[in-house]
Design a protein around this motif. Structure first.
Motif, PDB file in Angstrom:
ATOM      1  N   ILE A 115      -2.210  15.763  -3.433  1.00 19.09           N
ATOM      2  CA  ILE A 115      -1.261  15.921  -3.688  1.00 19.09           C
ATOM      3  C   ILE A 115      -0.524  16.057  -2.531  1.00 19.09           C
ATOM      4  O   ILE A 115       0.569  16.810  -2.782  1.00 19.09           O
ATOM      5  CB  ILE A 115      -1.773  17.549  -2.364  1.00 19.09           C
ATOM      6  CG1 ILE A 115      -2.421  17.145  -1.195  1.00 19.09           C
ATOM      7  CG2 ILE A 115      -2.837  18.445  -3.842  1.00 19.09           C
ATOM      8  CD1 ILE A 115      -3.398  18.717   0.153  1.00 19.09           C
ATOM      9  N   GLU A 116      -0.234  14.644  -1.943  1.00 19.62           N
ATOM     10  CA  GLU A 116       1.100  13.913  -1.836  1.00 19.62           C
ATOM     11  C   GLU A 116       0.636  12.572  -1.509  1.00 19.62           C
ATOM     12  O   GLU A 116      -0.030  11.827  -2.221  1.00 19.62           O
ATOM     13  CB  GLU A 116       0.604  14.442  -0.272  1.00 19.62           C
ATOM     14  CG  GLU A 116       2.478  13.884   0.459  1.00 19.62           C
ATOM     15  CD  GLU A 116       1.571  13.808   2.739  1.00 19.62           C
ATOM     16  OE1 GLU A 116       2.937  13.427   2.650  1.00 19.62           O
ATOM     17  OE2 GLU A 116       1.028  15.221   2.542  1.00 19.62           O
ATOM     18  N   ARG A 117       2.073  11.543  -2.149  1.00 20.24           N
ATOM     19  CA  ARG A 117       2.319  10.671  -2.419  1.00 20.24           C
ATOM     20  C   ARG A 117       3.116  10.088  -1.271  1.00 20.24           C
ATOM     21  O   ARG A 117       4.063  10.525  -1.818  1.00 20.24           O
ATOM     22  CB  ARG A 117       1.769  10.380  -3.882  1.00 20.24           C
ATOM     23  CG  ARG A 117       2.582   8.380  -3.308  1.00 20.24           C
ATOM     24  CD  ARG A 117       2.314   8.392  -5.114  1.00 20.24           C
ATOM     25  NE  ARG A 117       2.326   6.679  -5.228  1.00 20.24           N
ATOM     26  CZ  ARG A 117       4.066   5.407  -5.240  1.00 20.24           C
ATOM     27  NH1 ARG A 117       4.572   6.091  -4.694  1.00 20.24           N
ATOM     28  NH2 ARG A 117       3.520   3.988  -5.372  1.00 20.24           N
ATOM     29  N   SER A 118       3.147   9.185  -0.366  1.00 23.74           N
ATOM     30  CA  SER A 118       3.816   8.399   0.740  1.00 23.74           C
ATOM     31  C   SER A 118       5.042   7.994   0.274  1.00 23.74           C
ATOM     32  O   SER A 118       4.274   7.005  -1.556  1.00 23.74           O
ATOM     33  CB  SER A 118       3.241   7.297   1.320  1.00 23.74           C
ATOM     34  OG  SER A 118       3.354   6.921   1.317  1.00 23.74           O
ATOM     35  N   THR A 119       5.861   8.307   0.149  1.00 29.16           N
ATOM     36  CA  THR A 119       7.351   7.697  -0.492  1.00 29.16           C
ATOM     37  C   THR A 119       7.520   6.011  -0.627  1.00 29.16           C
ATOM     38  O   THR A 119       8.029   5.296  -0.808  1.00 29.16           O
ATOM     39  CB  THR A 119       8.906   8.251  -0.657  1.00 29.16           C
ATOM     40  OG1 THR A 119       9.389   8.263   0.772  1.00 29.16           O
ATOM     41  CG2 THR A 119       8.706  10.114  -0.896  1.00 29.16           C
ATOM     42  N   GLY A 120       7.531   5.925   1.243  1.00 24.00           N
ATOM     43  CA  GLY A 120       7.876   4.670   1.214  1.00 24.00           C
ATOM     44  C   GLY A 120       6.233   3.637   1.476  1.00 24.00           C
ATOM     45  O   GLY A 120       5.161   3.918   0.973  1.00 24.00           O
ATOM     46  N   THR A 121       6.612   2.930   1.577  1.00 19.95           N
ATOM     47  CA  THR A 121       5.426   1.487   1.521  1.00 19.95           C
ATOM     48  C   THR A 121       5.068   1.055   2.201  1.00 19.95           C
ATOM     49  O   THR A 121       5.668   0.120   3.242  1.00 19.95           O
ATOM     50  CB  THR A 121       5.130   1.190  -0.459  1.00 19.95           C
ATOM     51  OG1 THR A 121       6.658  -0.187  -0.093  1.00 19.95           O
ATOM     52  CG2 THR A 121       5.023   1.171  -1.402  1.00 19.95           C
ATOM     53  N   ARG A 122       3.904   0.327   2.870  1.00 19.05           N
ATOM     54  CA  ARG A 122       4.249  -1.050   3.492  1.00 19.05           C
ATOM     55  C   ARG A 122       2.763  -2.342   3.435  1.00 19.05           C
ATOM     56  O   ARG A 122       2.528  -1.924   2.490  1.00 19.05           O
ATOM     57  CB  ARG A 122       3.477   0.094   4.971  1.00 19.05           C
ATOM     58  CG  ARG A 122       2.054   0.552   5.047  1.00 19.05           C
ATOM     59  CD  ARG A 122       1.385   1.068   6.027  1.00 19.05           C
ATOM     60  NE  ARG A 122       1.071   0.325   7.086  1.00 19.05           N
ATOM     61  CZ  ARG A 122       0.248   0.739   8.037  1.00 19.05           C
ATOM     62  NH1 ARG A 122       0.342   1.420   8.501  1.00 19.05           N
ATOM     63  NH2 ARG A 122      -0.020  -0.986   8.660  1.00 19.05           N
ATOM     64  N   SER A 123       3.216  -3.309   3.966  1.00 16.02           N
ATOM     65  CA  SER A 123       2.092  -4.216   3.733  1.00 16.02           C
ATOM     66  C   SER A 123       1.606  -4.062   5.184  1.00 16.02           C
ATOM     67  O   SER A 123       1.972  -3.621   6.156  1.00 16.02           O
ATOM     68  CB  SER A 123       3.081  -5.133   3.831  1.00 16.02           C
ATOM     69  OG  SER A 123       4.069  -5.621   2.428  1.00 16.02           O
TER      70      SER A 123
ATOM     71  N   LEU B 229       1.080  -1.589   0.319  1.00 16.56           N
ATOM     72  CA  LEU B 229      -0.333   0.368   0.061  1.00 16.56           C
ATOM     73  C   LEU B 229       1.133   1.552  -0.372  1.00 16.56           C
ATOM     74  O   LEU B 229       1.516   1.218   0.295  1.00 16.56           O
ATOM     75  CB  LEU B 229      -0.923   0.269   1.499  1.00 16.56           C
ATOM     76  CG  LEU B 229      -1.417  -1.122   1.653  1.00 16.56           C
ATOM     77  CD1 LEU B 229      -2.764  -1.019   2.782  1.00 16.56           C
ATOM     78  CD2 LEU B 229      -2.785  -1.147   0.469  1.00 16.56           C
ATOM     79  N   SER B 230       0.683   2.303  -0.815  1.00 17.56           N
ATOM     80  CA  SER B 230       0.883   3.404  -1.097  1.00 17.56           C
ATOM     81  C   SER B 230      -0.122   4.362   0.094  1.00 17.56           C
ATOM     82  O   SER B 230      -1.247   4.936  -0.368  1.00 17.56           O
ATOM     83  CB  SER B 230       1.844   3.866  -2.024  1.00 17.56           C
ATOM     84  OG  SER B 230       2.554   3.354  -2.795  1.00 17.56           O
TER      85      SER B 230
END
Length: 63
Positions: free
Chosen positions: A50-58, A37-38
């Protein structure tokens, strides 16, 4: 968007087969092994991202 015209889904899939999905379908996708997920932050006034996280997570595994 007025309540009567809101889609009934809780999430929107964009791509080859775009459309809204139900809460049950969203749970099924999130709980599928290998899902990543992002975080996306949208402006409610105009719908722009306006923003998208650079990290992802399960998501956590189901117990």
């Amino acid at each position: 968007m007025p309540p009567a015209s809101r889609p009934r889904g809780v999430a929107e899939l964009v791509g080859w087969n775009s459309g809204f999905i139900t809460p049950r379908q969203a749970r099924q996708i999130v709980l599928t092994p290998g899902t990543v997920l992002s975080r996306l932050l949208y402006d409610p006034a105009d719908g722009r991202c306006i923003e998208r996280s650079t990290g992802t997570r399960s998501p956590p595994t189901r117990r």
